[in-house]
Design a protein around this motif. Structure first.
Motif, PDB file in Angstrom:
ATOM      1  N   LEU A 190      65.549  30.729  52.353  1.00  0.00           N
ATOM      2  CA  LEU A 190      64.820  30.426  51.129  1.00  0.00           C
ATOM      3  C   LEU A 190      65.675  30.201  49.892  1.00  0.00           C
ATOM      4  CD1 LEU A 190      61.957  33.090  51.492  1.00  0.00           C
ATOM      5  CD2 LEU A 190      61.822  30.646  52.018  1.00  0.00           C
ATOM      6  N   CYS A 191      66.904  30.703  49.882  1.00  0.00           N
ATOM      7  CA  CYS A 191      67.665  30.750  48.626  1.00  0.00           C
ATOM      8  C   CYS A 191      68.580  29.560  48.390  1.00  0.00           C
ATOM      9  CB  CYS A 191      68.482  32.045  48.567  1.00  0.00           C
ATOM     10  SG  CYS A 191      67.469  33.537  48.473  1.00  0.00           S
ATOM     11  N   GLY A 192      68.724  28.655  49.365  1.00  0.00           N
ATOM     12  CA  GLY A 192      69.522  27.461  49.141  1.00  0.00           C
ATOM     13  C   GLY A 192      71.009  27.646  49.312  1.00  0.00           C
ATOM     14  N   PHE A 193      71.419  28.484  50.246  1.00  0.00           N
ATOM     15  CA  PHE A 193      72.856  28.692  50.458  1.00  0.00           C
ATOM     16  C   PHE A 193      73.525  27.455  51.046  1.00  0.00           C
ATOM     17  CE2 PHE A 193      71.306  33.106  50.508  1.00  0.00           C
ATOM     18  CZ  PHE A 193      72.174  33.662  49.581  1.00  0.00           C
ATOM     19  N   THR A 194      72.870  26.786  51.989  1.00  0.00           N
ATOM     20  CA  THR A 194      73.498  25.650  52.667  1.00  0.00           C
ATOM     21  C   THR A 194      72.735  24.340  52.496  1.00  0.00           C
ATOM     22  OG1 THR A 194      72.359  26.268  54.720  1.00  0.00           O
ATOM     23  CG2 THR A 194      74.613  27.086  54.425  1.00  0.00           C
ATOM     24  N   PHE A 195      71.614  24.369  51.829  1.00  0.00           N
ATOM     25  CA  PHE A 195      70.876  23.133  51.546  1.00  0.00           C
ATOM     26  C   PHE A 195      70.011  23.367  50.310  1.00  0.00           C
ATOM     27  CE2 PHE A 195      68.344  25.640  54.500  1.00  0.00           C
ATOM     28  CZ  PHE A 195      67.104  25.657  53.885  1.00  0.00           C
ATOM     29  N   PRO A 196      69.675  22.304  49.577  1.00  0.00           N
ATOM     30  CA  PRO A 196      68.865  22.461  48.363  1.00  0.00           C
ATOM     31  C   PRO A 196      67.480  23.032  48.672  1.00  0.00           C
ATOM     32  CG  PRO A 196      69.894  20.289  48.443  1.00  0.00           C
ATOM     33  CD  PRO A 196      70.105  20.919  49.792  1.00  0.00           C
ATOM     34  N   THR A 197      67.006  23.881  47.806  1.00  0.00           N
ATOM     35  CA  THR A 197      65.683  24.477  48.020  1.00  0.00           C
ATOM     36  C   THR A 197      64.569  23.446  47.906  1.00  0.00           C
ATOM     37  OG1 THR A 197      65.585  25.087  45.670  1.00  0.00           O
ATOM     38  CG2 THR A 197      66.422  26.740  47.199  1.00  0.00           C
ATOM     39  N   SER A 198      64.851  22.307  47.294  1.00  0.00           N
ATOM     40  CA  SER A 198      63.826  21.261  47.194  1.00  0.00           C
ATOM     41  C   SER A 198      63.469  20.678  48.550  1.00  0.00           C
ATOM     42  CB  SER A 198      64.301  20.151  46.256  1.00  0.00           C
ATOM     43  OG  SER A 198      65.512  19.580  46.728  1.00  0.00           O
ATOM     44  N   TYR A 199      64.302  20.931  49.567  1.00  0.00           N
ATOM     45  CA  TYR A 199      63.993  20.462  50.924  1.00  0.00           C
ATOM     46  C   TYR A 199      62.894  21.301  51.581  1.00  0.00           C
ATOM     47  CZ  TYR A 199      68.252  17.552  51.003  1.00  0.00           C
ATOM     48  OH  TYR A 199      69.210  16.600  50.750  1.00  0.00           O
ATOM     49  N   LEU A 200      62.629  22.479  51.039  1.00  0.00           N
ATOM     50  CA  LEU A 200      61.659  23.386  51.639  1.00  0.00           C
ATOM     51  C   LEU A 200      60.228  22.973  51.308  1.00  0.00           C
ATOM     52  CD1 LEU A 200      63.391  26.764  50.715  1.00  0.00           C
ATOM     53  CD2 LEU A 200      63.202  25.819  53.023  1.00  0.00           C
ATOM     54  N   PRO A 201      59.262  23.361  52.139  1.00  0.00           N
ATOM     55  CA  PRO A 201      57.853  23.202  51.753  1.00  0.00           C
ATOM     56  C   PRO A 201      57.571  23.993  50.478  1.00  0.00           C
ATOM     57  CG  PRO A 201      58.066  23.773  54.080  1.00  0.00           C
ATOM     58  CD  PRO A 201      59.422  23.941  53.479  1.00  0.00           C
ATOM     59  N   ASP A 202      56.546  23.581  49.760  1.00  0.00           N
ATOM     60  CA  ASP A 202      56.264  24.183  48.454  1.00  0.00           C
ATOM     61  C   ASP A 202      56.097  25.698  48.534  1.00  0.00           C
ATOM     62  OD1 ASP A 202      56.439  21.762  47.218  1.00  0.00           O
ATOM     63  OD2 ASP A 202      54.274  21.404  47.136  1.00  0.00           O
ATOM     64  N   ALA A 203      55.362  26.178  49.534  1.00  0.00           N
ATOM     65  CA  ALA A 203      55.121  27.627  49.637  1.00  0.00           C
ATOM     66  C   ALA A 203      56.426  28.379  49.834  1.00  0.00           C
ATOM     67  CB  ALA A 203      54.162  27.916  50.785  1.00  0.00           C
ATOM     68  N   ALA A 204      57.295  27.877  50.712  1.00  0.00           N
ATOM     69  CA  ALA A 204      58.580  28.525  50.954  1.00  0.00           C
ATOM     70  C   ALA A 204      59.475  28.429  49.722  1.00  0.00           C
ATOM     71  CB  ALA A 204      59.267  27.891  52.165  1.00  0.00           C
ATOM     72  N   ARG A 205      59.414  27.296  49.037  1.00  0.00           N
ATOM     73  CA  ARG A 205      60.250  27.128  47.840  1.00  0.00           C
ATOM     74  C   ARG A 205      59.859  28.124  46.763  1.00  0.00           C
ATOM     75  NH1 ARG A 205      59.544  23.873  43.504  1.00  0.00           N
ATOM     76  NH2 ARG A 205      57.849  22.758  44.541  1.00  0.00           N
ATOM     77  N   TRP A 206      58.560  28.360  46.592  1.00  0.00           N
ATOM     78  CA  TRP A 206      58.130  29.322  45.585  1.00  0.00           C
ATOM     79  C   TRP A 206      58.510  30.746  45.966  1.00  0.00           C
ATOM     80  CZ3 TRP A 206      57.369  28.144  40.863  1.00  0.00           C
ATOM     81  CH2 TRP A 206      56.872  26.878  40.511  1.00  0.00           C
ATOM     82  N   LEU A 207      58.509  31.049  47.242  1.00  0.00           N
ATOM     83  CA  LEU A 207      58.998  32.360  47.671  1.00  0.00           C
ATOM     84  C   LEU A 207      60.476  32.522  47.313  1.00  0.00           C
ATOM     85  CD1 LEU A 207      57.351  32.832  51.197  1.00  0.00           C
ATOM     86  CD2 LEU A 207      56.910  34.177  49.128  1.00  0.00           C
TER      87      LEU A 207
END
Length: 268
Positions: A190-207
């Motif tokens: 969830l935190c974007g260590f190896t890829f941008p968090t914008s790649y995540l689904p909205d629910a996961a990104r908000w978590l």
């Protein structure tokens, strides 16, 4: 201050006399493999180029630098959480928690002493990891040392804030491995260590946005990756506020968790 200093000295003595070097090797191997596999994928699969979506999401085309900073941050986070969050359950397992509770010392200075010693140990591990990455050809620059200092402070506040509630959960459950590994897996995703968090689904990104480590990582990348499209100071402020909120929550539930652990021990 005396409690913090005494805890720092005690933990360093334990580390010097009985440091598990397999931890160091395992920590370094995980970070190096993350960087190495990313480098292989970048060159063999990506042809040394990144997609436009990555550049748009991060403000930088330096994929290897992005991953290296993330790997170092993940190493820092997991190692610090392991030191700080497991401090109380280690006291419980070693039979010294009751003695600790009978002392007039408060929990926060004790935890700060554990944090200070963990910082000094983890700094050595991160330095070696960055040196290995540099030997592999990764180049990181620090354009603004003040921002890097702010990133270090933010990361420390973030991991301490998250470690104290985790410590309480470990004590209440009488278990550490499942609890901590669940947190590590969630952070890695969830935190974007190896890829941008914008790649995540909205629910996961908000978590991920609810975790202070996400914001600390943004400050760190702003300090080490020129061109990154991040304003470090708002991210720093959000990280400190979130970390402080997690810390206050953890301190409020730590006492009941300690009592529950002692009651469980007494019944056994």
């Amino acid at each position: 201050m005396s409690v913090m200093a005494a805890t720092f000295v005690r933990n360093w003595r334990i580390t010097l006399r009985a440091y598990p070097w397999t931890y160091f090797v395992g920590t370094l191997a995980t970070g190096v493999l993350t960087i190495g596999v990313s480098m292989l994928a970048y060159r063999a699969i990506g042809g040394g180029r990144v997609g436009a979506s990555f550049t748009a999401a991060t403000g930088s085309a330096d994929y290897l630098g992005y991953v290296t900073v993330g790997a170092a941050a993940l190493t820092f986070t997991t190692r610090m959480v392991l030191w700080v969050a497991k401090a109380q359950i280690t006291e419980y397992r070693e039979g010294t928690l009751e003695s600790q509770l009978l002392t007039p010392a408060r929990r926060l200075p004790y935890l700060l002493g554990v944090t200070a010693q963990a910082l000094s140990t983890t700094a050595v591990e991160i330095t070696v990891l960055v040196a290995v990455a540099t030997a592999l050809g990764v180049r990181l620059t620090v354009a603004d040392p003040l921002t890097l200092l702010a990133a270090t402070v933010a990361a420390t506040v973030a991991v301490v804030g998250m470690s104290v509630p985790l410590s309480a959960l470990m004590l209440a459950a009488g278990e550490a491995h499942i609890t901590q590994n669940t947190l590590f897996t969630a952070m890695a995703l969830l935190c974007g260590f190896t890829f941008p968090t914008s790649y995540l689904p909205d629910a996961a990104r908000w978590l991920g946005e609810a975790l202070p480590v996400t914001w600390a990582l943004r400050v760190l990348r702003a300090a080490t990756l020129p061109g990154t499209d991040v304003d470090p100071w708002p991210a720093f402020a959000v990280c400190v506020v979130l970390g402080g909120a997690y810390l206050l929550l953890g301190l409020s539930i730590l006492d009941p968790a300690e009592r529950r652990a002692l009651h469980r021990s007494a019944r056994a």
